[in-house]
Design an enzyme around this catalytic site. Structure first.
Site, PDB file in Angstrom:
ATOM      1  CB  THR A 121      -0.976  -0.011   1.204  1.00  0.00           C
ATOM      2  OG1 THR A 121      -1.722  -1.225   1.145  1.00  0.00           O
ATOM      3  CG2 THR A 121      -1.928   1.162   1.142  1.00  0.00           C
ATOM      4  CE  LYS A 145       9.987  15.446  19.395  1.00  0.00           C
ATOM      5  NZ  LYS A 145      10.174  16.718  18.677  1.00  0.00           N
ATOM      6  NE  ARG A 170      -2.139  -0.142   6.019  1.00  0.00           N
ATOM      7  CZ  ARG A 170      -1.758  -1.174   5.279  1.00  0.00           C
ATOM      8  NH1 ARG A 170      -0.731  -1.904   5.654  1.00  0.00           N
ATOM      9  NH2 ARG A 170      -2.401  -1.474   4.174  1.00  0.00           N
ATOM     10  CG  HIS A 202      -6.999  -1.800   2.683  1.00  0.00           C
ATOM     11  ND1 HIS A 202      -6.553  -0.693   1.970  1.00  0.00           N
ATOM     12  CD2 HIS A 202      -5.911  -2.604   2.828  1.00  0.00           C
ATOM     13  CE1 HIS A 202      -5.263  -0.840   1.720  1.00  0.00           C
ATOM     14  NE2 HIS A 202      -4.846  -1.980   2.234  1.00  0.00           N
TER      15      HIS A 202
HETATM   16  C1  NCD Z   1      -3.613  -6.082   3.568  1.00  0.00           C
HETATM   17  C2  NCD Z   1      -3.882  -5.131   4.704  1.00  0.00           C
HETATM   18  O1  NCD Z   1      -2.999  -4.364   5.117  1.00  0.00           O
HETATM   19  O2  NCD Z   1      -5.014  -5.145   5.156  1.00  0.00           O
HETATM   20  N1  NCD Z   1      -2.446  -5.783   2.878  1.00  0.00           N
HETATM   21  C3  NCD Z   1      -2.498  -4.875   1.867  1.00  0.00           C
HETATM   22  O3  NCD Z   1      -2.747  -3.724   2.074  1.00  0.00           O
HETATM   23  N2  NCD Z   1      -2.306  -5.337   0.629  1.00  0.00           N
HETATM   24  C4  NCD Z   1      -3.776  -7.496   3.894  1.00  0.00           C
HETATM   25  C5  NCD Z   1      -3.024  -8.075   5.047  1.00  0.00           C
HETATM   26  O4  NCD Z   1      -2.262  -7.398   5.740  1.00  0.00           O
HETATM   27  O5  NCD Z   1      -3.190  -9.273   5.279  1.00  0.00           O
END
Ligand code: NCD
Length: 304
Positions: A55, A83, A104, A132
């Protein structure tokens, strides 16, 4: 008009807007040279409070390939978070410097909350086990590319359906298309949450524990990793982590044109021998993720 908008979950986009993003992604794939500097002078910030490979790198590669630049962190301990700075103050500050923010976070809805303090678009790159949306755009574009349509498929989702945010996002998004049948394949402990099922038509899904039993029914098999980081009990993770291991042998009954997808990272759930199977598209899927993010960035910045 997508310019200036935030993206927290797939339903923030209309089906028409998804189509527009895909058309642009396809145009970019055909002629990357045409898009080399459409984001010149623009800055993307990546705020990653959780690990990431695809990502984050695909977002960063996308921005660089459009002629823009990138700032950010992949380890919050290297920022003022260490901090004690709040998310609100961090995003307010980053929004002064960047034109678009990708975030994220291990907790549900934090990117959405943070966006209230941001003057620039915020994209949810995964919030806990919730949503996501850009992985979903990646997944939908993969289905469209390999199956030539987004409607009328039987899709098996296998593995950690409880914690897997890519599953939650994808199911929600695919349920907006015609004639989609979901087969939820998981151990009882990792079943798809009720709040996701409640939004589906009753005859549009069924649940099973046995992958082999349903293999011949599937047009798409979406494998997932057991989400170790979401377990409070390590014993339970160890007990469940190897429940499904896809091997070439298990594919014997699969349709010839079934595709095998995985958001990656893969741990044990797909044996490496399957990588050479003509049905395996997961690394191509990862590549499509960059193109779809190029299109998304261009749309949200209003440069296309
Ligand atoms: C996924 C996530 O971060 O949710 N990865 C991603 O972004 N391709 C899937 C995972 O971590 O299993």
């Amino acid at each position: 008009m997508l310019k200036g908008r935030h993206l927290f979950e797939p339903s923030d986009l209309s089906l028409k807007e998804v189509d527009e993003i895909f058309s642009l992604a396809e145009e970019i794939m055909e002629n990357q040279n045409k898009f080399l500097d459409i984001c010149k002078g623009k800055l993307l910030a990546t705020l990653f409070y959780e690990p990431s490979t695809r990502t984050r790198f695909s977002f960063e590669a996308a921005m660089f390939r459009l002629g823009g630049q990138v700032i950010g962190f992949s380890d919050p301990n290297a920022s003022s978070t260490a901090k004690g700075e709040s998310i609100e103050d961090t995003i307010r500050t980053v929004g002064c410097y960047a034109d678009i923010v990708v975030m994220r976070h291990p907790e549900k809805d934090i990117p959405k909350h943070a966006s209230k303090y941001s003057d620039v678009p915020v994209i949810n790159a995964g919030d806990g086990s919730n949503q996501h949306p850009t992985q979903t755009l990646t997944d939908l574009l993969t289905i469209k590319s390999f199956k030539k349509k987004l409607s009328n498929h039987v899709i098996g989702l296998c593995g950690d359906l409880k914690f897997g945010r890519t599953v939650h996002s994808l199911v929600k998004a695919l349920s907006r298309y015609e004639d989609i049948k979901f087969v939820f394949i998981s151990p009882p402990e990792l079943k798809i949450p009720d709040y996701i099922k409640e939004e589906l038509k009753e005859d549009s899904y069924y649940e099973t524990e046995q992958l082999e039993d349903v293999m011949d029914d599937l047009d798409i098999l979406y494998m997932t990793r057991v989400q170790k980081e979401r377990f409070s009990d390590e014993e339970e993770y160890l007990r469940l982590k190897n429940q499904y291991i896809l091997t070439t042998d298990k594919l014997k009954t699969a349709k010839k044109d079934m595709i095998i997808m995985h958001p990656l990272p893969r741990v044990n759930e797909i044996a490496r021998e399957v990588d050479n199977n003509e049905r395996a598209v997961y690394f191509k899927q990862a590549k499509l993720g960059m193109f779809v993010r190029m299109a998304l960035i261009a749309k949200l910045l209003g440069v296309k």
